[in-house]
Design a protein around this motif. Structure first.
Motif, short mmCIF file in Angstrom:
data_model
loop_
_atom_site.label_atom_id
_atom_site.label_comp_id
_atom_site.label_asym_id
_atom_site.label_seq_id
_atom_site.Cartn_x
_atom_site.Cartn_y
_atom_site.Cartn_z
N ARG A 1 -27.88 18.97 56.91
CA ARG A 1 -29.33 18.87 57.06
C ARG A 1 -29.75 18.21 58.37
O ARG A 1 -30.79 18.55 58.93
CB ARG A 1 -29.87 18.08 55.86
CG ARG A 1 -31.35 18.07 55.75
CD ARG A 1 -31.77 17.57 54.39
NE ARG A 1 -31.60 16.14 54.26
CZ ARG A 1 -31.07 15.55 53.20
NH1 ARG A 1 -30.64 16.26 52.19
NH2 ARG A 1 -30.96 14.24 53.14
N GLN B 1 -11.82 14.54 42.64
CA GLN B 1 -11.48 15.62 41.71
C GLN B 1 -10.39 16.52 42.30
O GLN B 1 -9.42 16.86 41.63
CB GLN B 1 -12.72 16.48 41.41
CG GLN B 1 -13.77 15.78 40.59
CD GLN B 1 -15.03 16.64 40.50
OE1 GLN B 1 -15.94 16.50 41.30
NE2 GLN B 1 -15.07 17.54 39.53
N GLN C 1 -30.88 24.77 42.94
CA GLN C 1 -31.71 25.04 44.12
C GLN C 1 -31.34 26.41 44.69
O GLN C 1 -30.20 26.62 45.14
CB GLN C 1 -31.53 23.96 45.18
CG GLN C 1 -32.55 24.14 46.31
CD GLN C 1 -32.51 23.04 47.34
OE1 GLN C 1 -31.45 22.51 47.66
NE2 GLN C 1 -33.67 22.71 47.89
N GLU D 1 -27.41 26.19 44.34
CA GLU D 1 -26.53 25.04 44.28
C GLU D 1 -26.92 24.19 43.07
O GLU D 1 -28.09 23.87 42.89
CB GLU D 1 -26.63 24.19 45.55
CG GLU D 1 -25.77 22.92 45.47
CD GLU D 1 -25.75 22.09 46.76
OE1 GLU D 1 -26.55 22.38 47.67
OE2 GLU D 1 -24.94 21.14 46.82
N ALA D 2 -25.92 23.86 42.25
CA ALA D 2 -26.16 22.98 41.10
C ALA D 2 -26.15 21.54 41.59
O ALA D 2 -25.24 21.11 42.28
CB ALA D 2 -25.07 23.19 40.06
N SER E 1 -30.42 8.42 41.92
CA SER E 1 -29.96 9.46 42.84
C SER E 1 -28.44 9.62 42.77
O SER E 1 -27.70 8.63 42.66
CB SER E 1 -30.36 9.08 44.27
OG SER E 1 -29.59 9.82 45.20
N PRO E 2 -27.98 10.89 42.85
CA PRO E 2 -26.52 11.09 42.89
C PRO E 2 -25.87 10.37 44.07
O PRO E 2 -24.71 9.97 43.98
CB PRO E 2 -26.36 12.61 42.99
CG PRO E 2 -27.70 13.16 43.29
CD PRO E 2 -28.71 12.15 42.86
N GLU F 1 -28.58 23.99 55.03
CA GLU F 1 -29.16 23.20 53.94
C GLU F 1 -30.34 22.40 54.48
O GLU F 1 -30.41 22.10 55.67
CB GLU F 1 -28.12 22.28 53.29
CG GLU F 1 -27.62 21.17 54.19
CD GLU F 1 -26.71 20.17 53.47
OE1 GLU F 1 -26.13 20.50 52.44
OE2 GLU F 1 -26.59 19.06 53.98
N LEU G 1 -26.70 17.48 40.38
CA LEU G 1 -26.63 16.61 39.20
C LEU G 1 -27.78 15.60 39.20
O LEU G 1 -28.14 15.05 40.24
CB LEU G 1 -25.28 15.88 39.22
CG LEU G 1 -24.86 15.07 38.01
CD1 LEU G 1 -24.87 15.91 36.73
CD2 LEU G 1 -23.45 14.50 38.24
N ASN H 1 -20.84 21.05 43.55
CA ASN H 1 -20.26 20.00 44.41
C ASN H 1 -19.03 19.40 43.73
O ASN H 1 -19.08 19.03 42.56
CB ASN H 1 -21.29 18.90 44.65
CG ASN H 1 -22.42 19.38 45.54
OD1 ASN H 1 -22.26 19.53 46.74
ND2 ASN H 1 -23.57 19.66 44.92
P1 C2E Z 1 -25.51 17.88 49.05
O1 C2E Z 1 -24.43 18.59 48.31
O2 C2E Z 1 -25.47 17.97 50.52
O3 C2E Z 1 -26.86 18.45 48.44
C1 C2E Z 1 -28.03 18.65 49.18
C2 C2E Z 1 -29.04 17.54 48.95
O4 C2E Z 1 -30.19 17.79 49.76
C3 C2E Z 1 -29.55 17.43 47.53
O5 C2E Z 1 -29.81 16.06 47.27
C4 C2E Z 1 -30.86 18.22 47.58
O6 C2E Z 1 -31.76 17.88 46.55
C5 C2E Z 1 -31.36 17.82 48.93
N1 C2E Z 1 -32.26 18.80 49.53
C6 C2E Z 1 -32.33 20.12 49.28
N2 C2E Z 1 -33.26 20.71 50.07
C7 C2E Z 1 -33.78 19.74 50.84
C8 C2E Z 1 -34.78 19.73 51.88
O7 C2E Z 1 -35.37 20.75 52.25
N3 C2E Z 1 -35.04 18.52 52.46
C9 C2E Z 1 -34.42 17.38 52.09
N4 C2E Z 1 -34.76 16.24 52.70
N5 C2E Z 1 -33.45 17.36 51.11
C10 C2E Z 1 -33.14 18.53 50.51
P2 C2E Z 1 -29.40 15.38 45.90
O8 C2E Z 1 -29.63 16.35 44.78
O9 C2E Z 1 -30.06 14.05 45.83
O10 C2E Z 1 -27.84 15.19 46.03
C11 C2E Z 1 -27.29 14.33 47.00
C12 C2E Z 1 -25.81 14.50 47.10
O11 C2E Z 1 -25.16 14.08 45.89
C13 C2E Z 1 -25.36 15.93 47.31
O12 C2E Z 1 -25.51 16.30 48.66
C14 C2E Z 1 -23.93 15.86 46.84
O13 C2E Z 1 -23.10 15.36 47.86
C15 C2E Z 1 -24.01 14.84 45.72
N6 C2E Z 1 -24.04 15.56 44.43
C16 C2E Z 1 -25.07 16.15 43.79
N7 C2E Z 1 -24.67 16.73 42.63
C17 C2E Z 1 -23.34 16.50 42.54
C18 C2E Z 1 -22.32 16.85 41.58
O14 C2E Z 1 -22.56 17.55 40.57
N8 C2E Z 1 -21.04 16.42 41.84
C19 C2E Z 1 -20.73 15.69 42.96
N9 C2E Z 1 -19.45 15.30 43.13
N10 C2E Z 1 -21.64 15.37 43.88
C20 C2E Z 1 -22.94 15.76 43.68
#
Ligand code: C2E
Ligand code: MG
Ligand code: MG
Ligand code: MG
Length: 288
Positions: free
Chosen positions: A204, A123, A45, A58-59, A72-73, A236, A61, A118
């Motif tokens: 957010r 980890q 993103q 931001e990567a 969903s993650p 964010e 998963l 993230n």
């Molecule tokens: P996060 O790190 O706070 O990531 C931001 C989340 O907000 C992401 O959800 C993203 O898709 C979403 N988002 C981005 N822009 C908007 C927007 O304008 N409006 C709304 N409503 N949402 C938006 P996502 O991808 O479902 O990830 C949720 C959480 O899962 C992440 O929150 C993070 O805590 C975790 N996560 C995701 N990828 C990884 C990873 O590779 N490793 C780890 N440990 N956690 C991850």
């Protein structure tokens, strides 16, 4: 749990609890084979500064379960943490990001930006985390400063001194560090000041509170904290033009959210970057 609930507490096991347990077991079983079955992928993103220039991404998963579809993650990361799978999964994410960055460089993509990854508290707490991630970026031939590690406040709460030492090691190696979801946890401002953080990500919930004619003081307050502590501030979940404008007024440095772009596949992100790096600033801004 059962004991602390007291001897007399009724122990009901209802049908929906069985379903929950089954679903959880299916997730857990699926996760154990998901890596080898290559069911994970990453989205990127974009993050832009207030003039609309791309600064990185931001990567995020993604897991496509063969039967359940996209999970969903927010659902599967906690399961990965509880089962210890988070270490292998986290290492996969880092390796994958390193490969993409190297490939984007090789293609000559104008890539001044960094990729935020993230990182789970689990980890960070692992004694091999620092040497492993250092070896990974070295093997990929990219500099540590190409990565920003996003941590949450919960990474610090358990054993603050150990976490602090780990963060200082990561920072000394050259990784950038961001505090994610800031404002939703419990860490004190005194702790915040001790951490070698480069970026503060405003959660957010404070951004969605920014509505026309509503003056919510918290987003501005958090931007001020970040600035005073010398950090870059990132918002964010920016979904509207109005929010972006308000954040600019508040002095926020970087924005990320659906208003700028959805999370993109690696290929789409590469195209997005190419398009926005060559576009004039004005064009980029009107693109918002
Ligand atoms: P996060 O790190 O706070 O990531 C931001 C989340 O907000 C992401 O959800 C993203 O898709 C979403 N988002 C981005 N822009 C908007 C927007 O304008 N409006 C709304 N409503 N949402 C938006 P996502 O991808 O479902 O990830 C949720 C959480 O899962 C992440 O929150 C993070 O805590 C975790 N996560 C995701 N990828 C990884 C990873 O590779 N490793 C780890 N440990 N956690 C991850
Ligand atoms: Mg994050
Ligand atoms: Mg976040
Ligand atoms: Mg968040």
């Amino acid at each position: 749990r059962a004991k602390s609930a007291g001897r007399n507490a009724a122990r009901l096991f209802l049908p929906h609890m069985q379903r929950d347990a089954d679903a959880r077991l299916e997730l857990e079983r699926g996760l154990r084979t998901a890596l080898e079955r290559q069911e994970f992928s990453l989205r990127f993103q974009p993050q832009v500064d207030m003039r609309g220039r791309p600064v990185g991404a931001e990567a995020l998963l993604r897991w496509k379960h063969p039967r359940l579809g996209e999970v969903s993650p927010a659902t599967f990361i906690p399961v990965a943490e509880e089962t210890g799978l988070i270490h292998a999964l986290g290492a996969w994410v880092i390796a994958e990001v390193c490969n993409h960055v190297r490939e984007w460089r090789r293609l000559g993509m104008d890539f001044g930006g960094r990729i935020a990854v993230n990182v789970s508290p689990w980890q960070i707490a692992h004694p091999q985390f620092v040497p492993n991630i250092e070896a990974q970026v070295k093997a990929a031939g990219i500099e540590p400063s190409a990565l920003t590690l996003e941590l949450t406040e919960s990474a610090l709460l358990n054993d603050f001194d150990t976490a602090l030492r780990t963060l200082h090691q990561l920072s000394a190696i050259g990784f950038r560090l961001a505090l994610d979801d800031f404002g939703t946890g419990y860490s004190s401002l005194a702790y915040l000041q001790q951490l070698p953080l480069d970026e503060l990500k405003i959660d957010r919930t404070f951004i969605s509170a920014l509505q026309p004619a509503i003056t919510d003081p918290l987003a501005g307050f958090i931007v001020d904290i970040g600035r005073r502590l010398g950090m870059t501030t990132i918002a964010e979940g920016v979904e509207t033009r109005q929010q972006r404008i308000m954040l600019e007024t508040l002095g926020c440095d970087i924005v990320q959210g659906y208003f700028i772009s959805l999370p993109l596949t690696a290929d789409d992100f590469q195209r997005w970057m190419t398009r926005h790096a060559t576009a004039s600033e004005v064009a980029v801004i009107s693109d918002f």
